[in-house]
Enzyme design. Structure first.
Site, PDB file in Angstrom:
ATOM      1  CB  CYS A   1      13.471   8.690   7.500  1.00 34.01           C
ATOM      2  SG  CYS A   1      14.147   7.613   6.241  1.00 34.01           S
TER       3      CYS A   1
ATOM      4  CE  LYS B   1      -1.818   2.472   3.286  1.00 35.99           C
ATOM      5  NZ  LYS B   1      -1.656   3.814   2.657  1.00 35.99           N
TER       6      LYS B   1
ATOM      7  CD  GLU C   1      13.508   3.864   7.147  1.00 39.45           C
ATOM      8  OE1 GLU C   1      13.518   4.884   7.881  1.00 39.45           O
ATOM      9  OE2 GLU C   1      13.353   3.900   5.926  1.00 39.45           O
TER      10      GLU C   1
ATOM     11  CD  GLU D   1      11.008  12.164  11.302  1.00 36.94           C
ATOM     12  OE1 GLU D   1       9.964  11.601  11.617  1.00 36.94           O
ATOM     13  OE2 GLU D   1      11.877  11.652  10.565  1.00 36.94           O
TER      14      GLU D   1
END
Ligand code: NAI
Ligand code: MG
Length: 495
Positions: A305, A197, A271, A402
């Protein structure tokens, strides 16, 4: 002398910003008005008959309508993957499986331009990035893992392995095609079948990949690509007949997935986020380091990331590095992602732009000093100027959390031990960068930095042969390289 050199560089950059537009042509890519679900080798309408729009974040224009898969559709895809696994893929000689994977790699290469254009239109990243990095690296992953398919006995010497079965794969919006390649290629090479997906705002290149998979005559059901948002992802995670979950995305959803599969036999690789530190020592080649920092956080809008979102500069060169960074920021071109000269494209969504702007406000409220270059940004679409913060404290939220945007938090340091402690002091541990002239310093830091990848005198370099993955809240498991195969096999006995 030094001033003269700087002036020459500045002149070169000034003229770069005044370059005439060089837009890539949209007409080289075909986007249908509507896309269905790719299940069992065919495009099928979603059983709930629902579709959602995907837009171009640089213009806010609708590109296409994407099918929303509900639980019944997810089940159909998993049944197709299970049947293909049992009846075809598991039994096929590995060398035959490899031929299909090679074919997919070659077809991506043949249609590279179309993929690059669609990636940029749907996701907002500069065409230079899609063209020179995302698409070729995606093809390379298929080539690389095709090579392993019939050599698993060398990857796992003296052990016998078997595939896991059906892999459910959920990917984010920052590298839509490349993440699909990272996930699908090793799964197929090891003999698994797939339900993948893509992220809801960047489904188009995964659906184009489905077209290639169909044209490549991959046996029906070996790869199923279904679209939708979080609920569709959750239905894949919770399906009883899925053997493995591979997820890349936010730490928050990673934790939901971990809880959902606890107590089941499902294997997982996660991840997740990052807050990478780039560390510049006073003996580093400073111009090269500054370029690496710029590349590490600003190109690709910081939607990476492993983006180098924190910078630690040794005190004696701090002022010089910050000045060089500001000079270079002044030359960056922010704007139309389809323009071949653009450095920083569109932020992927309004929601992500809101998050970034929130952090820029938080940084100012926390007392950090903000700097943005004088460039203009387009009025329409989602854009953000590259932003740096100095006078940052280690405890500031902009140094801990983040942001996933073009925002850099800069601090100084004096000693190796101090910078190692600071660099390790976040909940994350995905990547880091070290800039120094001394090999011994590099080795000292790479062993002490708690990060899955440490780059030395470079940053954000990727290759299918090298593993990638995190420590701590950045997730677990490795993707890429020989290590990436382990995530898709059970070792059933030692020989
Ligand atoms: P997200 O984690 O919600 O989305 C990633 C994927 O997971 C998408 O395909 C999404 O549809 C799916 N998903 C969402 N909820 C799910 C659930 N409950 N179960 C299964 N699948 C689910 O990320 P989002 O909301 O797009 O971005 C939020 C933040 O996450 C960003 O600001 C950024 O900090 C971080 N992020 C990190 C990425 C990375 O590569 N590590 C990639 C994208 C976002
Ligand atoms: Mg889009």
């Amino acid at each position: 002398m030094a001033t003269k050199k700087n002036n020459t560089i500045k002149l070169k950059f000034d003229s770069a910003r005044n370059l005439a537009p060089a837009p890539e042509s949209k007409s080289a890519a075909k986007i249908d008005p509507q896309y269905d679900l790719f299940i069992n080798g065919k495009f099928e309408k979603p059983s709930g008959k629902k579709y959602f729009p995907t837009i171009n974040p640089a213009t806010e224009e609708k590109l296409s309508m994407i099918a929303e898969a509900n639980t019944a559709d997810v089940n159909k895809a998993v049944v197709a993957a299970r049947t293909a696994y049992d009846k075809t893929w598991k039994k096929m000689p590995a060398a035959e499986r490899a031929k299909y994977i090679y074919r997919i790699a070659r077809m991506i290469q043949e249609r590279a331009r179309e993929f690059a254009i669609i990636e940029t239109l749907d996701g907002g990243k500069p065409i230079r990035e899609s063209r020179d990095f995302d698409v070729p690296t995606a093809a390379n992953h298929f080539f690389y893992y095709a090579g392993w398919a019939d050599k698993l006995e060398y990857a796992f010497p003296n052990r016998r392995t078997e595939p896991l079965g059906v892999a459910g794969q959920i990917i984010p919006w920052n590298f839509p095609l490349l993440m699909a390649a990272w996930k699908i290629a090793p799964a197929l090479a090891c003999g698994n079948t797939v339900v993948l997906k893509p992220a809801e705002n960047t489904s188009l290149t995964a659906l184009k990949l489905a077209e290639i998979i169909q044209e490549a005559d991959l046996p029906p059901g070996v790869v199923n690509i279904i679209t939708g948002a979080g609920a569709t992802g959750a239905a894949i995670v919770n399906h009883a007949d899925v053997n493995k979950i591979a997820f890349t995305g936010s730490t928050e959803v990673g934790k939901i997935i971990q809880r959902a599969i606890a107590g089941t036999n499902k294997k997982a690789t996660l991840e997740l986020g990052g807050k990478a530190a780039n560390i510049i020592f006073d003996d580093a080649p400073l111009d090269q380091a500054v370029e690496g920092v710029i590349n590490g956080i600003f190109f690709n809008q910081g939607h990476v990331c492993c983006a180098g979102s924190r910078l630690y500069v040794q005190e004696s060169v701090f002022k010089e590095v910050v000045r060089k960074l500001k000079d270079r920021l002044e030359t960056l071109i922010v704007g139309d992602p389809m323009d071949k000269n653009t450095d920083i494209g569109a932020i992927n969504s309004k929601a992500q732009l809101d998050i970034i702007n929130k952090y820029i406000r938080i940084g100012q409220q926390e007392g950090a000093e903000m700097y943005q270059p004088s460039c203009a940004v387009p009025k329409k679409g989602f854009f953000c100027k590259p932003t740096i913060f100095t006078n940052v404290a280690q405890s500031n939220r902009i140094a801990q959390e983040e942001i996933f945007g073009p925002v850099l938090a800069i601090q100084s340091f004096r000693t190796d031990d101090e910078v190692i402690e600071k660099a390790n002091n976040t909940p994350y541990g995905l990547s880091a960068g070290v800039w120094t002239d001394k090999g011994s310093k590099i080795f000292n830091l790479t062993t002490k930095l708690r990060a899955g990848v440490v780059w030395a005198n470079t940053f954000n370099k990727f290759d299918p042969t090298s593993p990638f993955g995190g420590y701590k809240e950045s997730g677990y498991g490795r993707e890429g390289g020989l290590q990436g195969l382990s995530a898709y096999v059970n070792i059933i006995e030692n020989r």
